[in-house]
Structures are given as C-alpha cells and as structure tokens.
Design an enzyme around this catalytic site. Structure first.
Site, PDB file in Angstrom:
ATOM      1  CD  GLU A   1      -1.960  -3.137  -7.697  1.00  0.00           C
ATOM      2  OE1 GLU A   1      -1.614  -2.720  -6.216  1.00  0.00           O
ATOM      3  OE2 GLU A   1      -1.346  -2.577  -8.690  1.00  0.00           O
TER       4      GLU A   1
ATOM      5  CB  SER B   1       1.253  -2.720 -13.906  1.00  0.00           C
ATOM      6  OG  SER B   1       1.084  -1.862 -14.977  1.00  0.00           O
TER       7      SER B   1
ATOM      8  CD  GLN C   1      -3.460  -3.272  -3.314  1.00  0.00           C
ATOM      9  OE1 GLN C   1      -2.394  -2.699  -3.140  1.00  0.00           O
ATOM     10  NE2 GLN C   1      -3.363  -4.610  -3.289  1.00  0.00           N
ATOM     11  CG  PHE C   2      -4.856   2.671  -0.778  1.00  0.00           C
ATOM     12  CD1 PHE C   2      -5.440   3.204   0.183  1.00  0.00           C
ATOM     13  CD2 PHE C   2      -4.035   1.461  -1.016  1.00  0.00           C
ATOM     14  CE1 PHE C   2      -5.295   2.404   1.403  1.00  0.00           C
ATOM     15  CE2 PHE C   2      -3.939   0.855   0.339  1.00  0.00           C
ATOM     16  CZ  PHE C   2      -4.698   1.157   1.410  1.00  0.00           C
ATOM     17  CB  ALA C   3      -8.123   6.997  -4.611  1.00  0.00           C
TER      18      ALA C   3
ATOM     19  N   PRO D   1      -0.463   6.255 -12.072  1.00  0.00           N
ATOM     20  CG  PRO D   1       1.123   4.696 -10.962  1.00  0.00           C
ATOM     21  CD  PRO D   1      -0.309   5.662 -10.794  1.00  0.00           C
TER      22      PRO D   1
ATOM     23  CG  HIS E   1      -1.599   4.351   1.990  1.00  0.00           C
ATOM     24  ND1 HIS E   1      -0.544   4.660   1.786  1.00  0.00           N
ATOM     25  CD2 HIS E   1      -1.818   3.164   1.152  1.00  0.00           C
ATOM     26  CE1 HIS E   1       0.402   3.617   1.627  1.00  0.00           C
ATOM     27  NE2 HIS E   1      -0.228   2.763   1.102  1.00  0.00           N
TER      28      HIS E   1
END
Length: 324
Positions: free
Chosen positions: A29, A59, A82-84, A89, A129
């Site tokens: 993303e 996604s 983007q973040f762990a 998902p 986050h």
C-alpha cells in the site's frame, strides 16, 4: 561508508537488490508514488517503474497472496505491510500458504519472499499502530523472522532476506527508523540470518533483547557498569531461528539472564527463550531467567512510555537476578 538512518539503510538495500536482480519486485500500500508510509521505498518507482514497484489495494490478504504467487513463478517479491498490526487480515495467507508451500509441495515449490513490517511501540500510535506480534510468526513452522535494531543490521539482513530461498518476516522498529544513525558500508554485504550480535561483553549478567528495546538494554548495561556490574548484551537480530549457541554460551558464562521485549508478557517470544535456558542450563544458573516485557493489555494511547520496557525496569530486573 555513509552515515545512515535505518530508513535510508533499508531503502539502499532495496535499491541495490533491485539493481542487482531483475526478479526483485516491491509491492504494498502506497509503496510506489508516495514511497511508503515511512518513505522506505521512496524513489524506487521512479527508478524501476510500475512493473517492479506496485501500489496495491488496501488488502493485506491480497498483498501476501500476490507475493506468494509471484514467488512461486520465479520472482523475489518484497511485500510491505504498512504496520505489523495490519498483518492479521493476511495471516491466513502467510501461515497457511506461504509458510507451508515448500513442505506441502515436497520441495517442488519454494516461497523466496520477504514481508516487511514496521513493528513495535514508542510512537504513540495506540493499539492499531504499536503492537509487536512476533510471537505469532515464530510459532509458525516455515517462516524465518528477523528483528533489527540498527541501520547496519537493517541493510545487511534485508539483503540476506531477499536472497533467502524461504519466506522471511522482516520486523522493523519504527521508533528507531530515524532516531538512530550509524556508518553503513556503501558496498554490497549481507549478514547471516540466525546469528545474534554481541553488543557488549560482560561476566556478571546477560541482557538479551532485539528490535525496539535495544537502546534501553544498552543504556541499562552502561548504568550497571557505573555500579561495578559487568553486563553482557546480546542483540538476537533473528527470532527464528534464534542463536541458541550464542545465548547458551553467554548465560553459561554469567549464570544470570534478563530478557527484554516490548511484546506482551504471556506466551511472548522471550518466554520461549527463557524456558529453553531453564531447561538446558538449570544447573549453571545462579538465578532464574527474568523477563522484562510489555503488559498483557491492548497497547495504550496515553501511557505509551509506561508500556515499553524502561531502563529502570531493566535495572530492577538485573538487581533481582544479582541479589538472588
């Protein structure tokens, strides 16, 4: 050599590997035009084009699944989450598909891919986050897990992860992205996955950490030295496989160990290391292994600094071990 932040070192590693190997692609993303939410992939789209640097829909399941398909067809994808915290998902794809491809295909297929994730707290990001979910990954057979703490390690281990023939989860401590700078070689180099770094030699106590908490671990060792206590510091760098030999040799020498992590305490990765030490070195221990971790609560917004292991908490744990 060049003075680099971790973000710069990671960017350089990606750039060098993409220049070296046309099979290396980047997806995630906002990794293209924006250069990633933390700018780790900045400039790569302009240099390598949209066929090799791909912005994806929001996604995580699609990102991990697409990376697996690319890897199975001969590419070496580096996927960014983007973040762990956002990996869940895509967890089914990672655990049920990526981690098991080599095994269930009898070695006919492999998954030479990397999933990069900014991890850990210290940025007041709250529970979406700031989490450190490494225990989920080390519990999954078939995944290698790396957790870096310095720009030098970040570059060398990311390059090694990209070249590895199996999937690697690559955890990056976002709190240290720009707060730590060091000299990093500009030439090509890799570091071995599975080898810890001895940050400080000592004889009275072993301090073990990785990733986000390493500045506090090293500061605690320096404070102990002022009090006449010689603390050895191990930075694990790799959580799966972790460096059993380095850990056992150090703890056998000192007889005492404090293990530090910003993940929740219960069933944490350091709990596994502590259990292994207790099982295999019981007759050599002068005190039980002691853990300094986050807490078994959702990660808080307002009390970020209280959740993370502090130098004071590490020193208190060291005192317990020394006084035992």
């Amino acid at each position: 050599m060049a003075l680099m932040t971790m973000v710069q070192a990671l960017n350089r590693a990606l750039d060098e590997e993409m220049a070296k190997d046309p099979r290396v692609v980047v997806l995630g993303e906002d990794v293209g035009k924006r250069g990633g939410v933390f700018l780790v992939t900045e400039g790569l789209l302009q240099k390598y084009g949209p066929d090799r640097v791909m912005d994806t829909p929001l996604s995580e399941a699609a990102i991990v699944g697409a990376a697996l398909g690319m890897a199975a067809h001969g590419l070496r994808p580096v996927a960014e989450i983007q973040f762990a915290d956002y990996i869940f998902p895509g967890f089914d794809q990672l655990v049920s598909q990526v981690a098991k491809l080599r095994y269930r295909s009898g070695g006919q297929f492999t998954a030479p891919l990397v999933v990069r994730m900014p991890s850990g707290g210290g940025v007041r990001g709250g529970h979406h986050h700031s989490q450190s979910p490494e225990a989920h990954f080390v519990h999954t057979a078939g995944l290698k897990v790396v957790a870096v703490s310095t720009p030098y390690d970040a570059k060398g281990l990311l390059k090694a992860a990209i070249r590895d023939e199996d999937p690697v989860v690559f955890l990056e401590p976002k709190r240290l992205y720009r707060s730590v700078k060091e000299e990093v070689p500009e030439e090509d180099y890799t570091l071995p996955i599975g080898k810890a770094a001895l940050r400080r030699e000592g004889k009275d106590l072993t301090l073990i950490g990785y990733g986000t908490v390493m500045p506090e671990v090293l500061q605690a060792a320096a404070e102990l030295a002022k009090a006449g206590v010689s603390a050895e510091v191990l930075d694990l760098r790799t959580l799966m496989p972790w460096d059993y030999e380095a850990v056992m040799n150090s703890v056998a020498k000192t007889g005492r160990v404090v293990l530090v992590s910003d993940a929740p305490r219960h069933a944490s990765f350091v709990s596994e290391v502590a259990a292994t030490i207790a099982e295999d070195l019981l007759d050599m221990l002068l005190a039980p292994p002691i853990r300094v971790t986050g807490f078994d609560t959702p990660y808080p917004y307002a009390q970020d600094k209280l959740y993370l292991p502090t130098v004071t908490r590490i020193l208190n744990a060291a005192k317990r071990a020394l006084d035992y």
